[in-house]
Design an enzyme around this catalytic site. Structure first.
Site, PDB file in Angstrom:
ATOM      1  N   ARG A  76       0.858  -1.178   0.000  1.00  0.00           N
ATOM      2  CA  ARG A  76       0.000   0.000   0.000  1.00  0.00           C
ATOM      3  C   ARG A  76       0.895   1.228   0.000  1.00  0.00           C
ATOM      4  O   ARG A  76       1.948   1.249   0.638  1.00  0.00           O
ATOM      5  CB  ARG A  76      -0.912   0.020   1.236  1.00  0.00           C
ATOM      6  N   GLU A  99      -4.242   7.467  -5.286  1.00  0.00           N
ATOM      7  CA  GLU A  99      -4.372   6.771  -6.581  1.00  0.00           C
ATOM      8  C   GLU A  99      -5.635   7.249  -7.282  1.00  0.00           C
ATOM      9  O   GLU A  99      -6.665   7.397  -6.639  1.00  0.00           O
ATOM     10  CB  GLU A  99      -4.442   5.259  -6.362  1.00  0.00           C
ATOM     11  N   HIS A 105      -1.316   0.226  -9.956  1.00  0.00           N
ATOM     12  CA  HIS A 105      -1.955  -0.713  -9.018  1.00  0.00           C
ATOM     13  C   HIS A 105      -2.544  -1.906  -9.767  1.00  0.00           C
ATOM     14  O   HIS A 105      -3.763  -2.133  -9.756  1.00  0.00           O
ATOM     15  CB  HIS A 105      -3.036  -0.003  -8.190  1.00  0.00           C
TER      16      HIS A 105
END
Lengths: 337, 337
Positions: free
Chosen positions: A235, A264, A283
């Site tokens: 993360r 993000e 991601h």
């Protein structure tokens, strides 16, 4: 008259696809779709089971007072940091996650990143764009040391794969372990500073918890080898991005491959986008072709267990913020197809 | 009076560095350096042992009539296609090569290329250059099939490594083998067409010989999967580059990573430089940090064997064009440091 079927609400995104293959659940329950915080609020009063398909949504917290009948939440992600909040943690609602689905894909992604650094692929592609033939020497990966921060299913899958490629492996977990079959020596997170200096690659595969938030700041980078690379598939907020920028700009460390960020999508003007030695990916490390059906299938299996009164897979310890694994457990049996 | 020490000539490049660490040879021989075809011609008349450090030089053939005292040539490369010519092949001069030095580096390079294709790294880097956050799905490498063309030390090292990463492996060699511990099923090169259609990755790690020159032409590409990628770390002329361009442009195959070319450096105007789905690298897959000392060390060891009258390492079968390995031999014991 039999009782009405339970209400299962699927929190999805109005823009994205819905989860495939829920027919076995639909035969046993009334499925409702909530595509916004507003519709979630409406549906939640009747909802017994919530399937959070849009795992980036944090809207549950806002409508939590409506969750009067809620007994179980399943989230289609490995990390539960976006979902978990104090009222949920202190409630009796069960939380399960998608632990296991992403392990193999992420492990392969990480090994690919290590090899890309060692073989200079980024520079090769840049040279190719300029039609420049420039021979360089490469690094052997065999014998280099990977320090894997996070000893859950993903961290251990990474450990197994990079070890099979000839790397030395050590791990960092909440508590030390004398020996882990996948990670070898595992030190406690409090001793991170003592082992950072051994690593050629520091690989973050930990959940975001109060213990890991900001774990990688200036003092951590100061202890790393100058030749070391940081890989983050955990993360974003585990890393202090300002400190990382400083460490990269000052050549305190040699590079970074980041698949996750504190915000993000990474904002367009963020300096990480074009810092030399940095790879930015959106991601995606765990998202293999077939991930959506695999995530659905896990929920379907868990729902069938729920109806039969059997123990659920992947129950999150809401105080820890992840599914605690038995020490040395080499996987949880939920390999993707 | 003892006989004068033998003359060992090192064929090097006037521009590049000389081989390091030859002191043990210098104590037993007179070392001369030839940095051009002209100086090679002068030195050769007295030369008993020739160490071809500049393995791209083809000048030996031109001065071959001067090689009156030559008994042994050692070349600092795995492939001997540039060195070998009919007069040398039919002579009694022994030829040895650097088999084994490059195995691990090339195997890692190939696994890195496979993972880069599967995980979309090239596209990720292009998107990063445009600051574009675009999520994509990746492929699992586990379970995909690698067909390795060339069952020598390099091909087998590739087989071991990609298998350890979960791939299925098959091999192609001069002759079929029921079972190879590194490659599994190995078919004869004449049956290449029958197995090409099974491969997700076709990996060329063969020497350039009369049997392999042009082996990959239009008919080979026509038998490959449309989703397959070609990786060439062998020699450029094994592939018909015009046919490859056609196969890539027509999407007959999905991509190619080429480290070797029929003309090197690849000419600036060559269309392979910017064809989508193609990675061009400058013949570097085996050249790890430390390759030069490792190549020198192998010559030094062989020279000491020569002086003691012991069998040399890596004697090339000049009719075949490579060092024949015992079937199933898993490596030749010459791992790089």
């Amino acid at each position: 008259m039999p009782p009405p079927p339970p209400v299962v609400t699927v929190l999805a995104s109005a823009r994205g696809p819905r989860p495939p293959g829920l027919e076995p659940v639909a035969r046993l329950a009334t499925i409702r779709y909530a595509l916004s915080a507003k519709s979630l609020a409406r549906a939640l009063t009747e909802t017994e089971v919530l399937f959070i398909w849009n795992f980036r949504s944090a809207s549950l917290r806002d409508v939590w007072p409506q969750a009067r009948r809620l007994r179980w939440i399943h989230v289609a992600s490995a990390g539960v940091d976006t979902i978990l909040f104090p009222e949920l943690a202190s409630s009796s609602v069960i939380l399960t996650n998608a632990r296991g689905v992403f392990d193999q894909a992420i492990a392969e992604y990480v090994l690919g990143l290590v090899l890309a650094f060692a073989k200079g692929f980024w520079e090769t592609l840049d040279l190719q764009r300029r039609r420049a033939w420039r021979h360089r020497e490469t690094e052997h990966v065999r014998g280099q040391t990977a320090l894997i921060v996070g000893a859950g299913a993903i961290g251990r899958a990474i450990g197994r794969l990079v070890r099979s490629a000839g790397m030395r492996v050590a791990g960092v977990a909440r508590t030390a372990r004398a020996f882990d079959p996948d990670l070898g020596r595992v030190v406690a997170v409090g001793d991170l500073g003592a082992v950072l200096g051994e690593a050629d690659y520091v690989i973050i595969a930990a959940p975001l918890t109060s213990e890991t938030r900001g774990l990688f700041g200036a003092s951590a980078f100061a202890r790393m080898k100058r030749t070391a690379r940081l890989i983050n598939v955990g993360r974003g907020a585990i890393v202090d991005e300002a400190a990382l920028l400083g460490a990269l700009r000052s050549k305190r460390i040699a590079g970074a491959a980041l698949d996750v960020f504190s915000v993000e999508p990474l904002p367009t003007r963020h300096p990480l986008w074009d810092l030399p030695g940095v790879l930015v990916s959106p991601h995606m490390s765990g998202d293999f072709v077939g991930w959506a059906p695999a995530l659905s299938a896990l929920f379907v299996e868990n729902y069938q267990r729920w109806r039969r009164g059997e123990p659920l897979l992947n129950v999150v310890d809401k105080a820890l913020g992840y599914v605690p694994g038995a020490a040395g457990e080499s996987n949880d049996g939920r390999r993707p197809p």
